[in-house]
Scaffold this motif. Sequence first.
Motif, PDB file in Angstrom:
ATOM      1  N   LEU A 242      -2.726   0.434  -4.319  1.00  0.00           N
ATOM      2  CA  LEU A 242      -2.641  -0.882  -3.704  1.00  0.00           C
ATOM      3  C   LEU A 242      -2.193  -1.864  -4.773  1.00  0.00           C
ATOM      4  CD1 LEU A 242      -5.086  -2.621  -1.290  1.00  0.00           C
ATOM      5  CD2 LEU A 242      -4.162  -3.835  -3.257  1.00  0.00           C
TER       6      LEU A 242
ATOM      7  N   PHE B 267       0.870  -1.168   0.000  1.00  0.00           N
ATOM      8  CA  PHE B 267       0.000   0.000   0.000  1.00  0.00           C
ATOM      9  C   PHE B 267       0.913   1.225   0.000  1.00  0.00           C
ATOM     10  CE2 PHE B 267      -3.019   3.120   1.399  1.00  0.00           C
ATOM     11  CZ  PHE B 267      -4.235   2.679   0.884  1.00  0.00           C
TER      12      PHE B 267
ATOM     13  N   TYR C 237      -3.190   7.084  -3.369  1.00  0.00           N
ATOM     14  CA  TYR C 237      -2.704   5.825  -2.807  1.00  0.00           C
ATOM     15  C   TYR C 237      -2.861   4.722  -3.846  1.00  0.00           C
ATOM     16  CZ  TYR C 237      -3.381   8.589   1.386  1.00  0.00           C
ATOM     17  OH  TYR C 237      -3.330   9.595   2.317  1.00  0.00           O
TER      18      TYR C 237
ATOM     19  N   LEU D 136      -5.372  -4.131   4.523  1.00  0.00           N
ATOM     20  CA  LEU D 136      -5.008  -3.178   3.464  1.00  0.00           C
ATOM     21  C   LEU D 136      -6.077  -3.149   2.381  1.00  0.00           C
ATOM     22  CD1 LEU D 136      -1.158  -3.817   3.202  1.00  0.00           C
ATOM     23  CD2 LEU D 136      -2.336  -1.873   4.266  1.00  0.00           C
TER      24      LEU D 136
END
Lengths: 526, 526
Positions: free
Chosen positions: B344, B288, B342, B387
Amino acid sequence: MMPRLVPRWPVWLFCWRAACIQGASDPWAGRPGPLVPRGSCSASSRTPEVTLTPERYPVRRLPFSVVSEDDLAALERVVPGRVITDPEELEPPNVDWLRTVRGSSKVLLRPRTTQEVAHILRYCHERNLAVNPQGGNTGMVGGSTPVFDEIILSTALMNQVLSFHDVSGVLVCQAGCVLEALSRYVEERGFIMPLDLGAKGSCHIGGNVATNAGGLRLLRYGSLRGTVLGLEVVLADGTVLNCLTSLRKDNTGYDLKQLFIGSEGTLGVITAVSILCPPKPSTVNVAFLGCPGFAEVLQTFRTCRAMLGEILSAFEFMDAECMKLVRLHLGLSCPVQESPFYVLIETAGSGPGHDAEKLGCFLEQVLDSGLVTDGTLGSDERRIKMLWALRERITEALSRDGYVYKYDLSLPLDRLYDLVGDLRARLGPSAKHVVGYGHLGDGNLHLNVTSEAFSASLLGALEPYVYEWTAGQRGSVSAEHGLGFKKKDVLGYSKPPEALQLMRQLKALLDPKGILNPYKMLPTHA
Amino acid sequence: MMPRLVPRWPVWLFCWRAACIQGASDPWAGRPGPLVPRGSCSASSRTPEVTLTPERYPVRRLPFSVVSEDDLAALERVVPGRVITDPEELEPPNVDWLRTVRGSSKVLLRPRTTQEVAHILRYCHERNLAVNPQGGNTGMVGGSTPVFDEIILSTALMNQVLSFHDVSGVLVCQAGCVLEALSRYVEERGFIMPLDLGAKGSCHIGGNVATNAGGLRLLRYGSLRGTVLGLEVVLADGTVLNCLTSLRKDNTGYDLKQLFIGSEGTLGVITAVSILCPPKPSTVNVAFLGCPGFAEVLQTFRTCRAMLGEILSAFEFMDAECMKLVRLHLGLSCPVQESPFYVLIETAGSGPGHDAEKLGCFLEQVLDSGLVTDGTLGSDERRIKMLWALRERITEALSRDGYVYKYDLSLPLDRLYDLVGDLRARLGPSAKHVVGYGHLGDGNLHLNVTSEAFSASLLGALEPYVYEWTAGQRGSVSAEHGLGFKKKDVLGYSKPPEALQLMRQLKALLDPKGILNPYKMLPTHA
């Protein structure tokens, strides 16, 4: 003696054992296209005459119009200088590559653009003229050649790349691009085509899509139903259906392109294709292994899938008879100790060291456990091609062996090879060779029987036996070749009546006059 | 302070930084299903009343029959004890999960078998009664709830696994199996489902197939068009179409199942699914990461694809507004330094050491080059789920933020986020939040706008602007959610008139009375 794979050695360090080529300086060089050029002397001399399809098969011409002088003049206005009527030029496109069916078309058209295809179909639809779309004419089921006097609509001049996006890997091109040319094009840009097959040197991408070709990379990259992102199709009445998007995901309405993938030119003519190309792997390895039995082939596959996981890109197998034929007819020789079965495993990945290590561990395991008795590796391009040729050129070797009865079956893995042995016992000396090979990783057996010339009694011994056997296993009587002309009447072995009914309804909806690739795919009406 | 990822460190050795949970002992524990149970108090209290669909949208009831007492008695004979008419029980299935549309169905049926579904449809077809097939009712476009008084045909009791083959990984099951239950089932046998999505705890596999759900694993395992091997479908008139094969390859005739994948219940009711499950990877890692801008997100993706290659299994992104909402409404907190974006990244592979090494090299590279400013890793199941929850639960957080205007777009990667900024400027304070997140690896943006309550003027500012913008980029106005009721009239932004025409023809062919999921998918007739 050159080193062979033996247990406990770091096999990825092994040298290549030079292939012992019989009677040729280096027939591997330049990897000859797997298909003999159509209409070449050698092909003609081996089988001087192919029987006209209606003389061998019970089929009657449907009441389409016959091409007139006026039609020719009108078509000449649509594709000036590209209306072919010369009988000599028409000979190759009237005969399939296997030389098992032969049409009597008097006209071949070579459009360059979608609009030209639309004009042609609009005209033919109005005039009730039957049309046989043709790509590279490399089909295995007589789907790409006319049965009677259908107009041949060739995509040969529709060979332009329309766009390529070097981040997404989306290629958009006309339907007549040759697969091998596209492969080269995208490989120069760091990608590969998601499909690969023996006929790559001749087949057109439009034909690949129309037959939903499987091939050698399906195990890794999936079927064309996933990798084809968009299609442009001309419908029977000349309507252009533009679904040529380049999006990975699009859930706006019914996915119409799926209708045309695998419909073998019976619902529309594919004029352009948008296809997702995977990034070119930075490292490729091929292992060619000998196995003592089919049980060991299967166990090798299971081990391989567990140990090679995401880097496995192909798992092919061939039996000893196949090896005998590629040696006999093509002068290729076996790079490992003679075995009842051979397996070709390809890995493709992003970390050369990691891949070699995984492959090494796997090979140690299968050699140790006796699943594999001998093997050799290739990791540079030339050697990889050499090993692949053994598998890819089986079709060619078979076609040189005589008349070929071809079966392309999906079967449960554990029964995949049983039919080959059954048939050898059943046919005895009436068959020249009975061989089994194919895409084991996809559950796809290519079962081939050869004889000196076509024999109705041999055919009678093969069919419906092979189809009934397959249906008994809930298999498919055509895994990847399609139905074309030769398999259309066996559809019922793999599909229920309700499916046949819906197929007919779809055909009637999209091609109400039935002018597109008639006598193909749909079973003859009772 | 817990260690963060910094350049030149062997990042795969890093410890997990405990997630700082606000105001909860451990809200991550047990990974709550991302969907609030339908009809629960909390949901009701937040939006006590959902406007009836025909009161908000311009739609007129079509002349279907109205369910009579005789009909109820007849249906009771088909599914005894499973004809629901209690108004309270009918409340949840009449309202969509987003609480944006509401039907007024008076009857819900719970068949257990395909034959029961066939009987029901035969009866409804004869009686001209409209039917709304419903799975988990988790759709985003009002496709799974009735618009007027359609009979709800629920697959909830059709939840049996029919077979699983532990070598091939082929799962055959009834349409009403919940995705998460199937995931558990196949994971216990060493495989995974080829799709995964936030609604997994409620959605049915039949509904997934009917909407051609994309989700979190598409990047790696491809779409349902490739992984679904067979379907059993009941047609509008009650005909059972059994195409429930388990073969990887089958080119016998038109691939009829494709008609039903993504047709949102408008062409037939899916009753059973055969699907290919990939082997469970032996090692999974999730990173992440925080990125300083969208350009860096894109460059991280390119780097990732090149360096992680075949082990990459997901590449998702979310913006800072998303993080704000999951914190605000769900109490989750950001496990890395606050950033504008962000990412992932999930890897799944067969060699733990190899994967960690590849991931380590990649992370060094992106941290070194400033593409990523901070990051954290998870490799055990619990941490991976933690996550993933940050990304998966955005939908839930949005639904708690107010009325949600949802857009699910396919766009060219380099323009993927531009629309979010455009809209923030365009809408100003009239929107509560404008957020962007989604499956970057598939070019799929989830653009969401929230407001305290439904506002026609805000809707007017959003539409058709969003659709025109998307069409200008040749994108798709529905990447994976489908069209359902709410998006059916925007189909024309992504499909040409010829495609609409063919869609209508297919609908008329398969459902001539139009009883299946009416008012959905096909644009309202002009």
